[in-house]
Write a protein that holds these residues in place. Structure first.
Motif, PDB file in Angstrom:
ATOM      1  N   ILE A 204      53.176  29.237  54.745  1.00 21.55           N
ATOM      2  CA  ILE A 204      52.325  28.056  54.566  1.00 21.55           C
ATOM      3  C   ILE A 204      51.153  28.389  53.647  1.00 21.55           C
ATOM      4  CG2 ILE A 204      50.685  26.528  55.752  1.00 21.55           C
ATOM      5  CD1 ILE A 204      52.604  26.583  58.161  1.00 21.55           C
ATOM      6  N   ALA A 205      50.529  29.536  53.891  1.00 22.12           N
ATOM      7  CA  ALA A 205      49.380  29.940  53.082  1.00 22.12           C
ATOM      8  C   ALA A 205      49.759  30.094  51.612  1.00 22.12           C
ATOM      9  CB  ALA A 205      48.811  31.249  53.626  1.00 22.12           C
ATOM     10  N   LYS A 206      50.930  30.672  51.380  1.00 14.26           N
ATOM     11  CA  LYS A 206      51.392  30.860  50.006  1.00 14.26           C
ATOM     12  C   LYS A 206      51.712  29.524  49.345  1.00 14.26           C
ATOM     13  CE  LYS A 206      54.785  33.406  47.250  1.00 14.26           C
ATOM     14  NZ  LYS A 206      55.935  34.361  47.289  1.00 14.26           N
ATOM     15  N   LYS A 207      52.370  28.639  50.093  1.00  8.10           N
ATOM     16  CA  LYS A 207      52.761  27.336  49.562  1.00  8.10           C
ATOM     17  C   LYS A 207      51.550  26.522  49.120  1.00  8.10           C
ATOM     18  CE  LYS A 207      55.202  23.074  50.841  1.00  8.10           C
ATOM     19  NZ  LYS A 207      55.994  22.391  51.917  1.00  8.10           N
ATOM     20  N   TYR A 208      50.488  26.557  49.918  1.00 10.86           N
ATOM     21  CA  TYR A 208      49.312  25.730  49.639  1.00 10.86           C
ATOM     22  C   TYR A 208      48.172  26.529  49.005  1.00 10.86           C
ATOM     23  CZ  TYR A 208      51.602  22.133  52.422  1.00 10.86           C
ATOM     24  OH  TYR A 208      52.500  21.192  52.896  1.00 10.86           O
ATOM     25  N   ASN A 209      48.459  27.784  48.680  1.00  7.31           N
ATOM     26  CA  ASN A 209      47.470  28.641  48.004  1.00  7.31           C
ATOM     27  C   ASN A 209      46.166  28.726  48.798  1.00  7.31           C
ATOM     28  OD1 ASN A 209      46.641  30.366  45.916  1.00  7.31           O
ATOM     29  ND2 ASN A 209      45.679  28.696  44.781  1.00  7.31           N
ATOM     30  N   ILE A 210      46.306  29.017  50.092  1.00  4.97           N
ATOM     31  CA  ILE A 210      45.160  29.159  50.981  1.00  4.97           C
ATOM     32  C   ILE A 210      45.088  30.613  51.461  1.00  4.97           C
ATOM     33  CG2 ILE A 210      44.058  28.378  53.113  1.00  4.97           C
ATOM     34  CD1 ILE A 210      45.798  25.853  52.944  1.00  4.97           C
ATOM     35  N   PRO A 211      43.969  31.290  51.343  1.00  3.30           N
ATOM     36  CA  PRO A 211      43.876  32.653  51.873  1.00  3.30           C
ATOM     37  C   PRO A 211      44.035  32.647  53.386  1.00  3.30           C
ATOM     38  CG  PRO A 211      41.708  31.860  51.184  1.00  3.30           C
ATOM     39  CD  PRO A 211      42.707  30.850  50.708  1.00  3.30           C
ATOM     40  N   ALA A 212      44.751  33.622  53.908  1.00  5.27           N
ATOM     41  CA  ALA A 212      45.003  33.681  55.343  1.00  5.27           C
ATOM     42  C   ALA A 212      44.750  35.086  55.874  1.00  5.27           C
ATOM     43  CB  ALA A 212      46.442  33.267  55.653  1.00  5.27           C
ATOM     44  N   GLN A 213      44.073  35.150  56.995  1.00  5.97           N
ATOM     45  CA  GLN A 213      43.881  36.415  57.701  1.00  5.97           C
ATOM     46  C   GLN A 213      44.752  36.386  58.952  1.00  5.97           C
ATOM     47  OE1 GLN A 213      39.790  37.902  58.190  1.00  5.97           O
ATOM     48  NE2 GLN A 213      39.103  36.232  56.855  1.00  5.97           N
ATOM     49  N   ILE A 214      45.553  37.418  59.130  1.00  4.99           N
ATOM     50  CA  ILE A 214      46.462  37.476  60.274  1.00  4.99           C
ATOM     51  C   ILE A 214      46.182  38.732  61.088  1.00  4.99           C
ATOM     52  CG2 ILE A 214      48.275  36.124  59.147  1.00  4.99           C
ATOM     53  CD1 ILE A 214      49.746  38.752  58.571  1.00  4.99           C
ATOM     54  N   SER A 215      46.258  38.592  62.396  1.00  2.26           N
ATOM     55  CA  SER A 215      46.080  39.717  63.299  1.00  2.26           C
ATOM     56  C   SER A 215      47.442  40.121  63.838  1.00  2.26           C
ATOM     57  CB  SER A 215      45.141  39.343  64.453  1.00  2.26           C
ATOM     58  OG  SER A 215      44.969  40.438  65.326  1.00  2.26           O
ATOM     59  N   MET A 216      47.811  41.379  63.589  1.00  8.18           N
ATOM     60  CA  MET A 216      49.136  41.875  63.951  1.00  8.18           C
ATOM     61  C   MET A 216      49.175  42.360  65.401  1.00  8.18           C
ATOM     62  SD  MET A 216      50.925  41.696  61.046  1.00  8.18           S
ATOM     63  CE  MET A 216      52.254  42.907  61.173  1.00  8.18           C
ATOM     64  N   GLU A 217      50.299  42.134  66.054  1.00  9.80           N
ATOM     65  CA  GLU A 217      50.523  42.641  67.401  1.00  9.80           C
ATOM     66  C   GLU A 217      51.557  43.760  67.324  1.00  9.80           C
ATOM     67  OE1 GLU A 217      51.857  39.348  69.694  1.00  9.80           O
ATOM     68  OE2 GLU A 217      49.892  38.402  69.822  1.00  9.80           O
ATOM     69  N   GLU A 218      51.162  44.978  67.654  1.00  7.55           N
ATOM     70  CA  GLU A 218      52.078  46.118  67.644  1.00  7.55           C
ATOM     71  C   GLU A 218      51.788  47.014  68.839  1.00  7.55           C
ATOM     72  OE1 GLU A 218      54.602  46.931  65.793  1.00  7.55           O
ATOM     73  OE2 GLU A 218      54.474  45.391  64.235  1.00  7.55           O
ATOM     74  N   ARG A 219      52.801  47.740  69.290  1.00  9.36           N
ATOM     75  CA  ARG A 219      52.582  48.750  70.330  1.00  9.36           C
ATOM     76  C   ARG A 219      51.741  49.878  69.750  1.00  9.36           C
ATOM     77  NH1 ARG A 219      55.597  48.670  74.949  1.00  9.36           N
ATOM     78  NH2 ARG A 219      57.247  47.103  75.088  1.00  9.36           N
ATOM     79  N   MET A 220      50.787  50.358  70.512  1.00 11.75           N
ATOM     80  CA  MET A 220      49.892  51.416  70.039  1.00 11.75           C
ATOM     81  C   MET A 220      49.851  52.554  71.048  1.00 11.75           C
ATOM     82  SD  MET A 220      46.665  49.191  68.670  1.00 11.75           S
ATOM     83  CE  MET A 220      46.881  47.802  67.538  1.00 11.75           C
ATOM     84  N   ALA A 221      49.724  53.775  70.528  1.00 12.28           N
ATOM     85  CA  ALA A 221      49.611  54.940  71.396  1.00 12.28           C
ATOM     86  C   ALA A 221      48.196  55.506  71.405  1.00 12.28           C
ATOM     87  CB  ALA A 221      50.603  56.018  70.963  1.00 12.28           C
ATOM     88  N   CYS A 222      47.656  55.758  70.193  1.00  8.31           N
ATOM     89  CA  CYS A 222      46.331  56.391  70.135  1.00  8.31           C
ATOM     90  C   CYS A 222      45.208  55.404  69.885  1.00  8.31           C
ATOM     91  CB  CYS A 222      46.317  57.480  69.066  1.00  8.31           C
ATOM     92  SG  CYS A 222      46.361  56.861  67.363  1.00  8.31           S
ATOM     93  N   GLY A 223      45.450  54.366  69.085  1.00  4.23           N
ATOM     94  CA  GLY A 223      44.433  53.374  68.780  1.00  4.23           C
ATOM     95  C   GLY A 223      43.470  53.763  67.677  1.00  4.23           C
ATOM     96  N   ILE A 224      43.620  54.983  67.113  1.00  4.79           N
ATOM     97  CA  ILE A 224      42.672  55.453  66.096  1.00  4.79           C
ATOM     98  C   ILE A 224      43.352  55.864  64.799  1.00  4.79           C
ATOM     99  CG2 ILE A 224      40.926  56.152  67.777  1.00  4.79           C
ATOM    100  CD1 ILE A 224      41.955  59.028  67.518  1.00  4.79           C
ATOM    101  N   GLY A 225      44.639  55.600  64.662  1.00  5.00           N
ATOM    102  CA  GLY A 225      45.329  55.849  63.400  1.00  5.00           C
ATOM    103  C   GLY A 225      45.937  57.224  63.234  1.00  5.00           C
ATOM    104  N   ALA A 226      45.929  58.039  64.279  1.00 11.91           N
ATOM    105  CA  ALA A 226      46.406  59.415  64.153  1.00 11.91           C
ATOM    106  C   ALA A 226      47.916  59.568  64.333  1.00 11.91           C
ATOM    107  CB  ALA A 226      45.689  60.312  65.160  1.00 11.91           C
ATOM    108  N   CYS A 227      48.502  58.759  65.190  1.00 10.80           N
ATOM    109  CA  CYS A 227      49.898  58.995  65.565  1.00 10.80           C
ATOM    110  C   CYS A 227      50.908  58.266  64.685  1.00 10.80           C
ATOM    111  CB  CYS A 227      50.115  58.603  67.024  1.00 10.80           C
ATOM    112  SG  CYS A 227      50.047  56.823  67.338  1.00 10.80           S
ATOM    113  N   LEU A 228      50.459  57.304  63.894  1.00 14.10           N
ATOM    114  CA  LEU A 228      51.332  56.509  63.019  1.00 14.10           C
ATOM    115  C   LEU A 228      52.425  55.774  63.793  1.00 14.10           C
ATOM    116  CD1 LEU A 228      51.774  58.967  59.992  1.00 14.10           C
ATOM    117  CD2 LEU A 228      50.080  57.141  60.287  1.00 14.10           C
ATOM    118  N   GLY A 229      52.127  55.423  65.032  1.00 12.76           N
ATOM    119  CA  GLY A 229      53.118  54.744  65.852  1.00 12.76           C
ATOM    120  C   GLY A 229      53.114  53.236  65.709  1.00 12.76           C
ATOM    121  N   CYS A 230      52.160  52.703  64.950  1.00  9.17           N
ATOM    122  CA  CYS A 230      52.042  51.242  64.862  1.00  9.17           C
ATOM    123  C   CYS A 230      52.011  50.768  63.412  1.00  9.17           C
ATOM    124  CB  CYS A 230      50.793  50.772  65.603  1.00  9.17           C
ATOM    125  SG  CYS A 230      49.246  51.405  64.909  1.00  9.17           S
TER     126      CYS A 230
END
Length: 262
Positions: A204-230
């Motif tokens: 939708i954002a692309k079709k109407y040329n509207i900037p969009a911010q999306i929040s991703m839902e992923e399983r996480m192990a460390c939460g600080i970017g070290a494990c690369l699990g998400c």
């Protein structure tokens, strides 16, 4: 973003919104560095369970903050043994929490028209966003059925439209179905929810040329970017891993939609 801290927080309020969904209000002692005073909409925390056999902490989005009283709100659905244990906490008990973590939403400074789209548990982190977002807000929320949550709280801040999978309330179908007749006269879209919903928002954002911010839902192990699990696929090279991906916990969970490859 402010630096995350590991803190001991006390449970000050507990409400069971549905048989498997709980709303907790927490407070940690140092008001100057409290999660309530440093968090921005879209960030999350890692909650450490008291049962040490469950080694990994659980990531939970920050739903709402009360800076005046140093309180922050977490809402979660029971998804497994960890969140089941957490749901049994009682007011007055303490728990260890690391946060705030990740990159939250970037709030525009202008008072314009905005579209906020949430689906399922992705609705939770959007409440603080709509509180802090200035302008006209169209809010579209998707649920399984008529057993909704937080609707009245969202209605304080904007016009709310509801979609349900079974059609028992509002539009039958997904939030994307509910948006089919929308004129899309928005300056920005904000969204959080399951991957198919986010794909639809990006289209939708692309079709109407509207900037969009999306929040991703992923399983996480460390939460600080070290494990690369998400990691998720990205449209640009990640300098940390030298491949086309992003770490949802560290680089996100909020991204501009055109930076993510679905």
């Amino acid at each position: 973003m402010e630096k995350a801290i590991k803190t001991t927080a006390i449970l000050t309020g507990k409400t069971e919104l549905q048989p498997d969904i709980f709303s907790f209000w927490f407070k940690n002692s140092d008001l100057e560095t409290s999660i309530a005073n440093t968090a921005v909409p879209g960030q999350f925390v890692m909650v450490y369970l008291k049962d040490k056999s469950k080694v990994l902490p659980r990531p939970i989005s920050i739903c709402e903050v009360d800076k005046k009283n140093g309180l922050f709100r977490l809402i979660f659905r029971i998804m497994g043994e960890g969140t089941k244990e957490l749901s049994k906490m009682e007011v007055g008990e303490y728990i260890e929490i690391l946060g705030p973590l990740g990159n939250g939403f970037l709030l525009p400074q202008k008072e314009e028209q905005y579209l906020i789209v949430g689906g399922g548990i992705g609705i939770f982190p959007l409440l603080e966003l709509v509180k802090q977002l200035h302008g006209t807000k169209q809010i579209v929320l998707g649920y399984r059925n008529k057993d909704t949550f937080l609707v009245e709280e969202f209605q304080k801040y904007g016009q709310v439209q509801i979609a349900t999978d079974d059609g028992s309330l509002g539009t039958q179908g997904t939030v994307i179905d509910a948006l089919k007749n929308d004129t899309m006269s928005y300056q920005m879209i904000f969204a959080c929810g399951p991957l198919p919903m986010l794909k639809g928002v990006k289209q939708i954002a692309k079709k109407y040329n509207i900037p969009a911010q999306i929040s991703m839902e992923e399983r996480m192990a460390c939460g600080i970017g070290a494990c690369l699990g998400c990691v998720c696929k990205s449209t640009e090279l990640d300098p940390h891993s030298n491949v086309y991906n992003k770490r949802v916990c560290k680089d996100g969970p909020v991204f501009f939609a055109d930076a993510i490859e679905f």
